[in-house]
Design a protein around this motif. Structure first.
Motif, PDB file in Angstrom:
ATOM      1  N   CYS A   1       0.812  -1.220   0.000  1.00 12.42           N
ATOM      2  CA  CYS A   1       0.000   0.000   0.000  1.00 12.42           C
ATOM      3  C   CYS A   1       0.848   1.274   0.000  1.00 12.42           C
ATOM      4  CB  CYS A   1      -0.964  -0.006   1.178  1.00 12.42           C
ATOM      5  SG  CYS A   1      -2.109  -1.414   1.145  1.00 12.42           S
TER       6      CYS A   1
ATOM      7  N   ARG B   1      -2.193  -6.607   2.349  1.00 13.88           N
ATOM      8  CA  ARG B   1      -2.696  -5.409   1.663  1.00 13.88           C
ATOM      9  C   ARG B   1      -4.145  -5.118   2.036  1.00 13.88           C
ATOM     10  NH1 ARG B   1       0.265  -7.222  -3.944  1.00 13.88           N
ATOM     11  NH2 ARG B   1       2.220  -6.066  -3.646  1.00 13.88           N
TER      12      ARG B   1
ATOM     13  N   LYS C   1      -5.459  -1.816   4.103  1.00 11.15           N
ATOM     14  CA  LYS C   1      -6.518  -0.946   3.583  1.00 11.15           C
ATOM     15  C   LYS C   1      -7.625  -0.761   4.599  1.00 11.15           C
ATOM     16  CE  LYS C   1      -5.684  -2.176  -1.272  1.00 11.15           C
ATOM     17  NZ  LYS C   1      -6.198  -2.979  -2.416  1.00 11.15           N
TER      18      LYS C   1
END
Length: 246
Positions: A25, A238, A242
């Motif tokens: 990210c 990931r 998020k």
């Protein structure tokens, strides 16, 4: 106590090469891990120990400190020990480079082990959490640990332990999370010693401490961190990142 953190960072991991430089990210995995360790505020120093020019460059670009290994190493403890050898420290915390979700509570719990060990009997402290799924228990990539009644490690294995001979007895199965806090002298002693038979059989470095009579205090955590060992682990990381930023 003077407490430092060292993050061992090897580029060519056998299961997932270059994983520490993969994007998580917007930043490399190793940078995310470094920044998470610094953000805890627990350490007088946070250092990445590596033999990779690429990792060195990423950490320096992020404003971090790097110790460049002068000797080839086959395990993280040795890489950390070389870096810590001439540093002023009582406790050295090993933060795994592929564990970017290490949290403050876990690290505080490890450090507290030594703060309450008045007789200095404990050489290491490490983390474990319960495995619920049989597929995870059977997975040799998940190192399991069993402890005595004082929560000191008895053994680590890639095999499921304890073996459930009596299914009516509901003993939990614990996964070892590879985040350690060491007394510096125990770490240096490990560095100067030869690998031991069970360590070589299981390919689990912390077994050497047990075979040499050291005490490892295990601390239970409910925080199920994602260690990035495979591309699918990175995908999970990931998604978790998020969600944490949402």
């Amino acid at each position: 106590m003077n407490i430092i953190a060292i993050i061992p960072a090897r580029l060519e991991a056998s299961r997932f090469p270059n994983k520490l430089l993969k994007d998580l990210c917007g930043k490399a995995v190793i940078v995310r891990t470094y920044e998470a360790a610094v953000a805890t505020g627990l350490f007088s120093k946070v250092i990445v120990a590596t033999d990779s020019k690429e990792i060195e460059a990423e950490i320096k670009l992020a404003g971090g400190a790097v110790f460049f290994s002068q000797t080839p190493h086959d395990c993280g403890s040795n890489r950390i020990a070389e870096a810590a050898m001439n540093m002023n420290a009582d406790i050295v915390v090993n933060v795994q480079g592929d564990e970017p979700f290490t949290n403050l509570a876990d690290l505080k719990a490890l450090i507290q082990v030594f703060e309450t060990d008045d007789n200095q009997q404990i050489s290491l402290a490490s983390l474990m959490h319960v495995l619920d799924q049989e597929i995870d228990i059977a997975d040799p990539n998940n190192v399991k640990v069993i402890t005595d009644l004082n929560s000191d490690a008895i053994y680590f294995s890639r095999s499921p332990i304890p073996y459930k001979r009596d299914l009516e007895i509901k003993n939990p199965v614990y996964k070892h999370i590879g985040i350690y806090a060491y007394r510096k002298d125990a770490l240096i002693e490990f560095y100067k010693s030869e690998p031991t038979p069970l360590e070589l059989t299981e390919k689990i470095e912390c077994i050497r401490y047990l075979e040499r009579g050291k005490k490892i205090r295990m601390v239970v955590t409910d925080h199920k961190s994602i260690g990035i060992d495979t591309p699918s682990d990175l995908d999970q990381a990931r998604e978790l990142w998020k969600r944490s930023e949402a």
